[in-house]
Design a protein around this motif. Structure first.
Motif, PDB file in Angstrom:
ATOM      1  N   ARG A 169      -5.222  41.702  21.739  1.00 49.82           N
ATOM      2  CA  ARG A 169      -4.419  42.998  21.448  1.00 49.82           C
ATOM      3  C   ARG A 169      -2.432  43.422  21.201  1.00 49.82           C
ATOM      4  O   ARG A 169      -2.133  43.818  21.442  1.00 49.82           O
ATOM      5  CB  ARG A 169      -4.391  43.345  23.190  1.00 49.82           C
ATOM      6  CG  ARG A 169      -3.057  42.405  23.653  1.00 49.82           C
ATOM      7  CD  ARG A 169      -3.301  42.526  25.342  1.00 49.82           C
ATOM      8  NE  ARG A 169      -2.531  40.936  25.606  1.00 49.82           N
ATOM      9  CZ  ARG A 169      -2.570  41.195  26.866  1.00 49.82           C
ATOM     10  NH1 ARG A 169      -2.370  41.473  28.082  1.00 49.82           N
ATOM     11  NH2 ARG A 169      -1.840  39.743  27.248  1.00 49.82           N
ATOM     12  N   THR A 170      -3.066  41.976  20.107  1.00 51.68           N
ATOM     13  CA  THR A 170      -1.284  42.271  19.718  1.00 51.68           C
ATOM     14  C   THR A 170      -1.188  42.954  18.977  1.00 51.68           C
ATOM     15  O   THR A 170      -1.905  43.441  17.383  1.00 51.68           O
ATOM     16  CB  THR A 170      -1.213  40.404  19.090  1.00 51.68           C
ATOM     17  OG1 THR A 170      -0.973  39.165  20.192  1.00 51.68           O
ATOM     18  CG2 THR A 170       0.568  40.161  18.491  1.00 51.68           C
ATOM     19  N   LEU A 171       0.526  43.555  18.859  1.00 50.31           N
ATOM     20  CA  LEU A 171       0.287  44.932  17.608  1.00 50.31           C
ATOM     21  C   LEU A 171       1.307  44.199  16.065  1.00 50.31           C
ATOM     22  O   LEU A 171       1.894  42.850  17.215  1.00 50.31           O
ATOM     23  CB  LEU A 171       1.648  45.125  18.531  1.00 50.31           C
ATOM     24  CG  LEU A 171       0.501  45.954  19.501  1.00 50.31           C
ATOM     25  CD1 LEU A 171       2.042  47.987  20.485  1.00 50.31           C
ATOM     26  CD2 LEU A 171      -0.371  47.845  19.170  1.00 50.31           C
ATOM     27  N   LEU A 193      -2.851  47.018  15.327  1.00 52.38           N
ATOM     28  CA  LEU A 193      -3.261  45.781  15.611  1.00 52.38           C
ATOM     29  C   LEU A 193      -2.782  44.219  14.441  1.00 52.38           C
ATOM     30  O   LEU A 193      -3.316  44.375  13.053  1.00 52.38           O
ATOM     31  CB  LEU A 193      -4.866  45.823  16.264  1.00 52.38           C
ATOM     32  CG  LEU A 193      -4.936  45.934  17.439  1.00 52.38           C
ATOM     33  CD1 LEU A 193      -6.413  45.936  17.403  1.00 52.38           C
ATOM     34  CD2 LEU A 193      -3.842  45.552  18.473  1.00 52.38           C
TER      35      LEU A 193
END
Length: 161
Positions: free
Chosen positions: A20-22, A63
């Motif tokens: 989920r890291t942008l 992402l």
């Protein structure tokens, strides 16, 4: 956790990221490139605009894993290695295209993308292109003037505001 690798401002960069890291989080938190600002987290303000494979992208909507293998350019990569400002950055400085500076990195990155697509945009084309970037301070007049100057337009008759 998956590992991502990309080229950022001409240098290899990699790191482990949660799914989920942008991209904006990866750039700021893992790479320390804090020039890419987080203004809204909803893709409304444009403060986080970076270039991914030459295209302007809002880094809060992508992402980090989607940028795996990509060439990413941030505001830190706009100036020359010796610190000389790019034409667009210099125009923003010369024509007072910033006030608080929060939106400036995204504005500069959007302007660079516009000028890469259209080397001599009209005032109307500039205003339309910047619709995805919000500035809460300047009223856009001097930002548009700066982009016109960077494109080589004569802006001497345009009053500063």
């Amino acid at each position: 956790m998956p590992n991502v690798s990309m080229t950022v401002n001409g240098k290899a960069a990699s790191g482990e990221v949660e799914g989920r890291t942008l991209l904006v989080g990866f750039l700021r938190d893992q790479l320390g490139l804090t020039g890419t600002h987080v203004g809204c987290d909803t893709s409304q303000c444009g403060a986080c605009v970076v270039h991914v494979d030459g295209k302007a992208v809002k880094a809060c909507t992508m992402l980090a894993a989607e940028a795996d293998g990509a060439d990413v350019k941030t505001i830190e990569g706009m100036a020359a290695p010796d610190g000389t400002l790019s034409t667009i950055q210099q125009a923003f400085q010369d024509h007072h295209g910033l006030q608080c500076g929060f939106c400036t990195p995204g504005m500069v990155m959007s302007a660079a993308a516009l000028l890469a697509e259209n080397a001599s945009p009209s005032e109307q084309e500039i205003r339309e292109y910047l619709e995805g970037n919000i500035c809460r301070c300047t009223g856009y007049h001097n930002i548009v003037k700066a982009i016109m100057a960077a494109a080589g337009h004569d802006v001497s008759a345009i009053a500063a505001e």
